[in-house]
Design a protein around this motif. Structure first.
Motif, PDB file in Angstrom:
ATOM      1  N   VAL A  31     -28.549   1.137  13.414  1.00 22.44           N
ATOM      2  CA  VAL A  31     -29.336   0.842  12.219  1.00 22.44           C
ATOM      3  C   VAL A  31     -30.808   0.655  12.573  1.00 22.44           C
ATOM      4  O   VAL A  31     -31.708   1.031  11.811  1.00 22.44           O
ATOM      5  CB  VAL A  31     -28.782  -0.410  11.504  1.00 22.44           C
ATOM      6  CG1 VAL A  31     -29.710  -0.859  10.382  1.00 22.44           C
ATOM      7  CG2 VAL A  31     -27.387  -0.137  10.963  1.00 22.44           C
ATOM      8  N   ALA A  32     -31.063   0.094  13.772  1.00 24.57           N
ATOM      9  CA  ALA A  32     -32.442  -0.140  14.219  1.00 24.57           C
ATOM     10  C   ALA A  32     -33.116   1.128  14.724  1.00 24.57           C
ATOM     11  O   ALA A  32     -34.273   1.084  15.148  1.00 24.57           O
ATOM     12  CB  ALA A  32     -32.457  -1.208  15.306  1.00 24.57           C
ATOM     13  N   GLY A  33     -32.407   2.263  14.701  1.00 25.76           N
ATOM     14  CA  GLY A  33     -33.019   3.529  15.059  1.00 25.76           C
ATOM     15  C   GLY A  33     -32.802   3.975  16.487  1.00 25.76           C
ATOM     16  O   GLY A  33     -33.430   4.946  16.936  1.00 25.76           O
ATOM     17  N   MET A  34     -31.920   3.310  17.229  1.00 24.58           N
ATOM     18  CA  MET A  34     -31.622   3.706  18.599  1.00 24.58           C
ATOM     19  C   MET A  34     -30.418   4.644  18.637  1.00 24.58           C
ATOM     20  O   MET A  34     -29.545   4.588  17.766  1.00 24.58           O
ATOM     21  CB  MET A  34     -31.345   2.473  19.457  1.00 24.58           C
ATOM     22  CG  MET A  34     -32.573   1.627  19.757  1.00 24.58           C
ATOM     23  SD  MET A  34     -32.193   0.148  20.738  1.00 24.58           S
ATOM     24  CE  MET A  34     -32.057  -1.064  19.433  1.00 24.58           C
ATOM     25  N   ALA A  35     -30.367   5.484  19.643  1.00 22.85           N
ATOM     26  CA  ALA A  35     -29.193   6.315  19.904  1.00 22.85           C
ATOM     27  C   ALA A  35     -28.328   5.581  20.915  1.00 22.85           C
ATOM     28  O   ALA A  35     -28.826   5.106  21.942  1.00 22.85           O
ATOM     29  CB  ALA A  35     -29.608   7.678  20.446  1.00 22.85           C
TER      30      ALA A  35
END
Length: 414
Positions: A31-35
């Motif tokens: 959700v925080a944009g990390m893979a």
């Protein structure tokens, strides 16, 4: 987009406190944009995957790579073979997936494999300690304090802590213990146990049909939902029931779950003067657990005092508070980090059935205060134990490690 490869002992689809914390971390990082993806060692047991021989598995929108095979040999040799196999898996997955950071989670076998792989790959390693596994082995009856295996496990963990670029623990108790061993506190951050509050809406209404099926009356229900290990202190909770019923007639005890102490606890309950009001359900599917929570007035966590329970914060009380349930727990160190007595729950003396009975009776007498206590507990979880917020503790350290990569400067995790 920062790419994080998590190194794990086991994972979903298996259900445990370990896998639920992992799921919360990975989902929040997504959700925080990390893979994110995970790689598990040979101790991950899933018969379908073993039989099919699949290397990768998608579970709940998360990707996990498996380490094939089973390490064999005498104690010590077997563990080094596990580390070697997991190291190979990490390097192979990293070659395909190209992570920026390795994030290894205890036990130290995962950490050591991560340390080896990080050196081969030339990328940073974050090591996260959820418990000291030598103490956990003592707590669940599979090890003894200061045995050769106990000391070897601690030595291996010390090696990983010393070699990792940054370290996290799940609570202050573990961090303080590491500092007492001589490790630099600036290298060690705390990422507390948490819950995904988006999964906890309004608490469900009491399941009257299930209550009738179990034989529960409308009198207060004290409950425990989890694994039946000796350190959980359920024998003390059963022993407290006669004294509790003298003060609060008809109070019931509902024990949901199973584990190594199951037979002994059932035998103890059968011989208790309160036997007719002590109910065992056995293990229930995870999808049905919420129905059992709906039957419980007070969730009780009577952990015995030990190194494990004094140093480690459990997840279950936080989940109960997130569900707006009243929590009562023994006053071991792990519980004191989570619960403020009289504010977000109550604490009672550890290893003291009479003291537990008195505290629980007083709590029942003050049922008019419960709604306010539930609201304060929920607010406490939202402010300090919501993964949507806590995930930024990792993100900050990842960014520092990547920014300072190669210049020899150690970022602070604290």
């Amino acid at each position: 987009m920062t790419r994080i490869l998590h190194i794990l002992d086991h994972s979903l689809p298996l259900h445990s406190g370990y896998t639920f914390r992992t799921r919360a971390i990975l989902k929040s990082q997504q959700v925080a944009g990390m893979a994110v993806c995970g790689v598990t060692g040979q101790r991950h047991k899933d018969s379908q995957q073993t039989e099919c021989g699949h290397l990768a598995e998608q579970v709940e929108g998360l990707e996990f790579y498996r380490t094939r095979g089973k390490a064999e040999g005498p104690v010590g040799v077997r563990e080094w073979r596990e580390i070697a196999a997991l190291t190979d898996s990490i390097v192979r997955v990293a070659g395909q997936w190209q992570p920026d950071v390795l994030h290894a989670h205890s036990p130290a076998l995962c950490g050591q494999a991560g340390l080896r792989a990080a050196k081969q790959l030339g990328i940073p390693l974050v090591y996260e300690i959820r418990a000291f596994w030598e103490d956990a082995a003592v707590g669940n009856g599979t090890g003894s304090e200061n045995s050769v295996k106990y000391r070897m496990t601690r030595m291996l963990e010390n090696r990983v802590i010393g070699g990792a670029d940054a370290v996290f623990t799940i609570c202050d108790g573990l961090r303080d213990d590491l500092i007492a061993r001589g490790f630099d506190g600036g290298k060690i951050g705390v990422s507390p146990n948490g819950v995904d509050l988006s999964m906890f809406g309004d608490p469900p209404a009491r399941d009257d049909a299930l209550a009738a099926k179990l034989g529960l009356s409308d009198r207060p229900v004290i409950g425990f939902i989890g694994s039946f290990y000796d350190y959980e202190g359920l024998d003390d909770l059963i022993a407290a029931m006669p004294a509790l019923q003298q003060k609060q007639p008809g109070t019931q005890l509902l024990l949901v779950g199973g584990g190594p102490m199951d037979d002994a606890l059932r035998a103890q309950a059968a011989s208790s003067p309160a036997a007719r009001d002590i109910y065992f359900t056995g293990r229930v599917p995870h999808s049905e657990v919420e129905q059992y929570y709906s039957l419980v007035d007070v969730l009780a966590y009577p952990r015995k005092r030990s190194r494990l329970t004094d140093l480690v914060t459990p997840l279950k009380p936080l989940e109960a508070m997130a569900q707006r349930r009243i929590v009562a727990a023994s006053d071991v160190g792990g519980h004191r980090e989570l619960i403020t007595h009289g504010v977000t729950g109550i604490l009672f003396p550890a290893d003291d059935p009479v003291g537990a009975a008195e505290a629980l009776s007083d709590l029942i007498d003050r049922s008019g205060d419960w709604d306010a206590m539930k609201a304060r507990a929920r607010t406490h979880v939202a402010s300090g134990h919501d993964w949507a917020k806590n995930i930024h503790r990792y993100q900050s350290v990842y960014h520092h490690l990547l920014a300072k990569r190669g210049d020899g400067e150690m970022p602070s995790a604290a």
